[in-house]
Write a protein that holds these residues in place. Structure first.
Motif, PDB file in Angstrom:
ATOM      1  N   ILE A 274       0.064 -17.524  33.881  1.00  0.00           N
ATOM      2  CA  ILE A 274      -0.539 -16.718  32.824  1.00  0.00           C
ATOM      3  C   ILE A 274      -0.994 -17.729  31.781  1.00  0.00           C
ATOM      4  O   ILE A 274      -0.173 -18.343  31.103  1.00  0.00           O
ATOM      5  CB  ILE A 274       0.447 -15.697  32.239  1.00  0.00           C
ATOM      6  CG1 ILE A 274       0.850 -14.692  33.317  1.00  0.00           C
ATOM      7  CG2 ILE A 274      -0.177 -14.995  31.041  1.00  0.00           C
ATOM      8  CD1 ILE A 274       1.902 -13.683  32.875  1.00  0.00           C
ATOM      9  N   GLU A 275      -2.294 -17.953  31.701  1.00  0.00           N
ATOM     10  CA  GLU A 275      -2.850 -18.967  30.804  1.00  0.00           C
ATOM     11  C   GLU A 275      -2.816 -18.531  29.353  1.00  0.00           C
ATOM     12  O   GLU A 275      -2.544 -19.324  28.472  1.00  0.00           O
ATOM     13  CB  GLU A 275      -4.286 -19.308  31.195  1.00  0.00           C
ATOM     14  CG  GLU A 275      -4.423 -20.016  32.511  1.00  0.00           C
ATOM     15  CD  GLU A 275      -3.828 -21.410  32.507  1.00  0.00           C
ATOM     16  OE1 GLU A 275      -3.899 -22.106  31.485  1.00  0.00           O
ATOM     17  OE2 GLU A 275      -3.286 -21.797  33.550  1.00  0.00           O
ATOM     18  N   PHE A 276      -3.196 -17.268  29.120  1.00  0.00           N
ATOM     19  CA  PHE A 276      -3.112 -16.773  27.751  1.00  0.00           C
ATOM     20  C   PHE A 276      -2.936 -15.270  27.730  1.00  0.00           C
ATOM     21  O   PHE A 276      -3.251 -14.567  28.679  1.00  0.00           O
ATOM     22  CB  PHE A 276      -4.301 -17.208  26.886  1.00  0.00           C
ATOM     23  CG  PHE A 276      -5.652 -16.632  27.250  1.00  0.00           C
ATOM     24  CD1 PHE A 276      -5.940 -15.282  27.113  1.00  0.00           C
ATOM     25  CD2 PHE A 276      -6.670 -17.462  27.678  1.00  0.00           C
ATOM     26  CE1 PHE A 276      -7.186 -14.762  27.418  1.00  0.00           C
ATOM     27  CE2 PHE A 276      -7.927 -16.963  27.984  1.00  0.00           C
ATOM     28  CZ  PHE A 276      -8.182 -15.602  27.852  1.00  0.00           C
ATOM     29  N   VAL A 277      -2.384 -14.814  26.611  1.00  0.00           N
ATOM     30  CA  VAL A 277      -2.320 -13.400  26.257  1.00  0.00           C
ATOM     31  C   VAL A 277      -2.798 -13.361  24.813  1.00  0.00           C
ATOM     32  O   VAL A 277      -2.080 -13.781  23.898  1.00  0.00           O
ATOM     33  CB  VAL A 277      -0.881 -12.833  26.353  1.00  0.00           C
ATOM     34  CG1 VAL A 277      -0.870 -11.363  25.965  1.00  0.00           C
ATOM     35  CG2 VAL A 277      -0.311 -13.025  27.748  1.00  0.00           C
ATOM     36  N   LYS A 278      -4.043 -12.947  24.611  1.00  0.00           N
ATOM     37  CA  LYS A 278      -4.606 -12.925  23.260  1.00  0.00           C
ATOM     38  C   LYS A 278      -5.771 -11.951  23.201  1.00  0.00           C
ATOM     39  O   LYS A 278      -6.364 -11.607  24.220  1.00  0.00           O
ATOM     40  CB  LYS A 278      -5.033 -14.316  22.813  1.00  0.00           C
ATOM     41  CG  LYS A 278      -6.160 -14.926  23.619  1.00  0.00           C
ATOM     42  CD  LYS A 278      -6.476 -16.336  23.131  1.00  0.00           C
ATOM     43  CE  LYS A 278      -7.576 -16.982  23.952  1.00  0.00           C
ATOM     44  NZ  LYS A 278      -7.869 -18.336  23.525  1.00  0.00           N
ATOM     45  N   ASP A 279      -6.082 -11.542  22.008  1.00  0.00           N
ATOM     46  CA  ASP A 279      -7.201 -10.640  21.772  1.00  0.00           C
ATOM     47  C   ASP A 279      -8.480 -11.466  21.712  1.00  0.00           C
ATOM     48  O   ASP A 279      -8.698 -12.201  20.754  1.00  0.00           O
ATOM     49  CB  ASP A 279      -6.979  -9.886  20.459  1.00  0.00           C
ATOM     50  CG  ASP A 279      -8.086  -8.914  20.126  1.00  0.00           C
ATOM     51  OD1 ASP A 279      -8.968  -8.682  20.978  1.00  0.00           O
ATOM     52  OD2 ASP A 279      -8.069  -8.376  19.003  1.00  0.00           O
ATOM     53  N   ILE A 280      -9.318 -11.367  22.742  1.00  0.00           N
ATOM     54  CA  ILE A 280     -10.536 -12.190  22.785  1.00  0.00           C
ATOM     55  C   ILE A 280     -11.773 -11.469  22.256  1.00  0.00           C
ATOM     56  O   ILE A 280     -12.813 -12.088  22.088  1.00  0.00           O
ATOM     57  CB  ILE A 280     -10.813 -12.729  24.206  1.00  0.00           C
ATOM     58  CG1 ILE A 280     -11.072 -11.606  25.200  1.00  0.00           C
ATOM     59  CG2 ILE A 280      -9.677 -13.645  24.659  1.00  0.00           C
ATOM     60  CD1 ILE A 280     -11.542 -12.081  26.572  1.00  0.00           C
ATOM     61  N   ASN A 281     -11.649 -10.155  22.001  1.00  0.00           N
ATOM     62  CA  ASN A 281     -12.831  -9.420  21.543  1.00  0.00           C
ATOM     63  C   ASN A 281     -12.636  -8.695  20.213  1.00  0.00           C
ATOM     64  O   ASN A 281     -13.503  -7.942  19.794  1.00  0.00           O
ATOM     65  CB  ASN A 281     -13.298  -8.430  22.617  1.00  0.00           C
ATOM     66  CG  ASN A 281     -12.312  -7.309  22.850  1.00  0.00           C
ATOM     67  OD1 ASN A 281     -11.103  -7.490  22.654  1.00  0.00           O
ATOM     68  ND2 ASN A 281     -12.805  -6.160  23.272  1.00  0.00           N
ATOM     69  N   GLY A 282     -11.505  -8.900  19.550  1.00  0.00           N
ATOM     70  CA  GLY A 282     -11.303  -8.349  18.223  1.00  0.00           C
ATOM     71  C   GLY A 282     -10.962  -6.875  18.158  1.00  0.00           C
ATOM     72  O   GLY A 282     -11.137  -6.247  17.118  1.00  0.00           O
ATOM     73  N   ASP A 283     -10.454  -6.284  19.246  1.00  0.00           N
ATOM     74  CA  ASP A 283     -10.116  -4.858  19.228  1.00  0.00           C
ATOM     75  C   ASP A 283      -8.619  -4.604  19.044  1.00  0.00           C
ATOM     76  O   ASP A 283      -8.148  -3.492  19.197  1.00  0.00           O
ATOM     77  CB  ASP A 283     -10.611  -4.166  20.506  1.00  0.00           C
ATOM     78  CG  ASP A 283      -9.892  -4.643  21.760  1.00  0.00           C
ATOM     79  OD1 ASP A 283      -9.087  -5.596  21.674  1.00  0.00           O
ATOM     80  OD2 ASP A 283     -10.137  -4.063  22.829  1.00  0.00           O
ATOM     81  N   ASN A 284      -7.875  -5.647  18.720  1.00  0.00           N
ATOM     82  CA  ASN A 284      -6.424  -5.581  18.511  1.00  0.00           C
ATOM     83  C   ASN A 284      -5.623  -5.258  19.765  1.00  0.00           C
ATOM     84  O   ASN A 284      -4.464  -4.858  19.674  1.00  0.00           O
ATOM     85  CB  ASN A 284      -6.058  -4.600  17.385  1.00  0.00           C
ATOM     86  CG  ASN A 284      -6.581  -5.068  16.043  1.00  0.00           C
ATOM     87  OD1 ASN A 284      -6.502  -6.253  15.727  1.00  0.00           O
ATOM     88  ND2 ASN A 284      -7.137  -4.154  15.274  1.00  0.00           N
TER      89      ASN A 284
END
Length: 157
Positions: free
Chosen positions: A57-67
């Protein structure tokens, strides 16, 4: 703290074992607790070849700004990805589950500054050569939008 709760930390996010199993299940990996590994149920190789020993799992993050966080999974398996040997899946978390935005794509994920619908970044899929596919989110899925070099110039494969 996350590990003390039986979870797995990725950046600022803490995933429970249940979350991790759900994430991998969406893209076709079966959790085998006695082996502490995930088995790719879609793999055409033998048992040993299909047990993913290099998934991440490389990342868990909001990439599009929708929370809502997105999850990037990478893995290495020549039986699935051929000469490239590596691939990725991109998922988005909704209220009750995970949705596949890009599923098991051969190549290397690279997020670009240009954006498609709902604020999702364009994704360049790196691999062999010098001209790569750039995929854009159209509101339902990522589709091939153009081809470009690493420096962003349009090219023809």
């Amino acid at each position: 703290m996350c590990q003390a709760l039986g979870g797995f930390a990725v950046g600022e996010h803490c995933l429970s074992q249940k979350d991790i199993i759900a994430i991998f299940d969406v893209v076709g990996y079966e959790y085998r607790p006695k082996q502490y590994d995930f088995y790719d149920v879609n793999c055409l190789g033998d048992e040993q070849d299909c047990t993913l020993t290099k998934h991440n799992i490389e990342f868990v993050k909001d990439i599009n700004g929708d929370n809502a966080p997105e999850v990037l999974i990478t893995d290495s398996n020549v039986f699935k990805y051929g000469v490239t040997g590596t691939g990725f899946s991109l998922l988005s978390q909704n209220k009750s589950s995970y949705q596949v935005l890009i599923g098991e794509m051969a190549g290397i994920y690279q997020s670009l500054s240009t954006r498609g619908k709902n604020g999702y970044p364009d994704v360049m899929v790196g691999g062999r050569g010098f001209c790569f596919g750039v995929w854009r989110y159209d509101g339902k899925q990522y589709t091939l939008n153009r081809h470009a070099t690493f420096d962003g110039k349009v090219c023809t494969p």
